[in-house]
Scaffold this active site. Structure first.
Site, PDB file in Angstrom:
ATOM      1  CG  ASN A  22     -82.243  29.907   6.030  1.00 34.33           C
ATOM      2  OD1 ASN A  22     -81.774  29.320   5.053  1.00 34.33           O
ATOM      3  ND2 ASN A  22     -81.682  30.990   6.553  1.00 34.33           N
ATOM      4  CB  ILE A  97     -76.796  27.710  23.802  1.00 37.77           C
ATOM      5  CG1 ILE A  97     -76.174  29.021  23.333  1.00 37.77           C
ATOM      6  CG2 ILE A  97     -75.811  26.561  23.876  1.00 37.77           C
ATOM      7  CD1 ILE A  97     -75.114  28.917  22.291  1.00 37.77           C
ATOM      8  CG  LEU A  98     -80.855  23.560  21.366  1.00 37.03           C
ATOM      9  CD1 LEU A  98     -80.924  22.912  20.000  1.00 37.03           C
ATOM     10  CD2 LEU A  98     -82.206  23.501  22.071  1.00 37.03           C
ATOM     11  CG  ASN A 112     -77.047  26.374  12.946  1.00 39.01           C
ATOM     12  OD1 ASN A 112     -78.134  26.926  12.756  1.00 39.01           O
ATOM     13  ND2 ASN A 112     -75.968  27.048  13.290  1.00 39.01           N
ATOM     14  CG  HIS A 114     -72.600  30.316  11.283  1.00 37.01           C
ATOM     15  ND1 HIS A 114     -73.118  30.903  12.420  1.00 37.01           N
ATOM     16  CD2 HIS A 114     -71.447  30.976  11.014  1.00 37.01           C
ATOM     17  CE1 HIS A 114     -72.306  31.864  12.815  1.00 37.01           C
ATOM     18  NE2 HIS A 114     -71.285  31.932  11.976  1.00 37.01           N
ATOM     19  CG  ASP A 150     -71.965  29.023  15.208  1.00 37.91           C
ATOM     20  OD1 ASP A 150     -73.055  28.448  15.044  1.00 37.91           O
ATOM     21  OD2 ASP A 150     -71.886  30.225  15.507  1.00 37.91           O
TER      22      ASP A 150
HETATM   23  C1  GRF Z   1     -79.570  33.396   8.535  1.00 38.88           C
HETATM   24  O1  GRF Z   1     -78.591  34.206   7.961  1.00 38.88           O
HETATM   25  C2  GRF Z   1     -78.954  32.219   9.238  1.00 38.88           C
HETATM   26  O2  GRF Z   1     -77.828  31.728   8.595  1.00 38.88           O
HETATM   27  C3  GRF Z   1     -78.579  32.815  10.561  1.00 38.88           C
HETATM   28  O3  GRF Z   1     -79.634  33.688  10.882  1.00 38.88           O
HETATM   29  C4  GRF Z   1     -80.280  34.118   9.675  1.00 38.88           C
HETATM   30  C5  GRF Z   1     -81.696  33.733   9.826  1.00 38.88           C
HETATM   31  O4  GRF Z   1     -82.489  34.218   8.788  1.00 38.88           O
HETATM   32  N1  GRF Z   1     -78.277  31.780  11.523  1.00 38.88           N
HETATM   33  P1  GRF Z   1     -83.971  33.667   8.599  1.00 38.88           P
HETATM   34  O5  GRF Z   1     -84.668  33.810   9.957  1.00 38.88           O
HETATM   35  O6  GRF Z   1     -83.908  32.260   8.149  1.00 38.88           O
HETATM   36  O7  GRF Z   1     -84.610  34.568   7.584  1.00 38.88           O
END
Ligand code: GRF
Length: 191
Positions: A22, A97-98, A112, A114, A150
């Site tokens: 990501n 956790i922040l 974030n 999720h 979340d």
């Molecule tokens: C993703 O599925 C994200 O939604 C979750 O952890 C995973 C992280 O994947 N919170 P990457 O490190 O971005 O490849």
């Protein structure tokens, strides 16, 4: 969030703990001319996060804090964020956790991604739970971060079909592909 005027991109930090796909997606997005953000800092809670390689690859500053002492680490993060004029934070697979006081400082400016259709399946192992429950749909959510895990306001959500042949691994792959699109769209939506 203030509407973006002119062409100046908002300086952004991405927090990661793992593979950082990501993060890579956000970096690529930030390089598009009309993207509202630039990625200027990568923060990880572990030097084992393989996503840290993107710091070198894309010439972005990285910092690692182990979060053994949350207070000390957060104050160090705040110092560097201030120094680098960071105004926006994206969490992307960040496993710590922040604190409330940290989040308060970034109210409305920290988001974030999720891998579930929140409020369903907060926390870990979302895909395992979806498969176990024989869910017909799965998906991902981009939301504001609050001190409740979340649970912050949802910005965008993408729903996908779970096929009978899916297992947690294939589902994770499918959802991840959608995460990349959703994260970009959510950022565009709020700027
Ligand atoms: C993703 O599925 C994200 O939604 C979750 O952890 C995973 C992280 O994947 N919170 P990457 O490190 O971005 O490849």
């Amino acid at each position: 969030m203030k509407k973006l005027t002119g062409r100046k991109k908002t300086k952004t930090a991405v927090f990661i703990s793992g593979t950082g796909s990501n993060l890579k997606n956000l970096i690529k997005f930030s390089k598009i001319k009309n993207s509202p953000i630039s990625i200027d800092l990568i923060i990880s809670d572990t030097n084992k996060a393989t996503g840290l390689k993107y710091a070198k690859q894309f010439d972005i500053k990285k910092k690692i804090f182990n979060f053994n002492n949350v207070k000390i680490n957060e104050s160090k993060i705040l110092t560097i964020i201030k120094k680098k004029k960071i105004k926006f934070i994206c969490l992307a697979g960040f496993m710590k956790i922040l604190s409330k006081s940290f989040l308060k400082k970034f109210d409305g400016k920290i988001i974030n991604i999720h891998p579930s259709l929140l409020p369903k399946y907060k926390g870990l192992n979302t895909h395992e739970r979806a498969i176990k429950n024989k869910d017909k749909f799965a998906g991902c959510t981009v939301h504001y971060v609050t001190s409740k895990l979340d649970s912050g306001r949802i910005i965008l959500q993408k729903k996908i079909k779970v096929s009978k042949r899916d297992n947690p691994k294939t589902l994770a792959k499918k959802v991840l592909k959608q995460e990349y699109k959703l994260y970009r769209a959510a950022i565009i939506k709020i700027f």
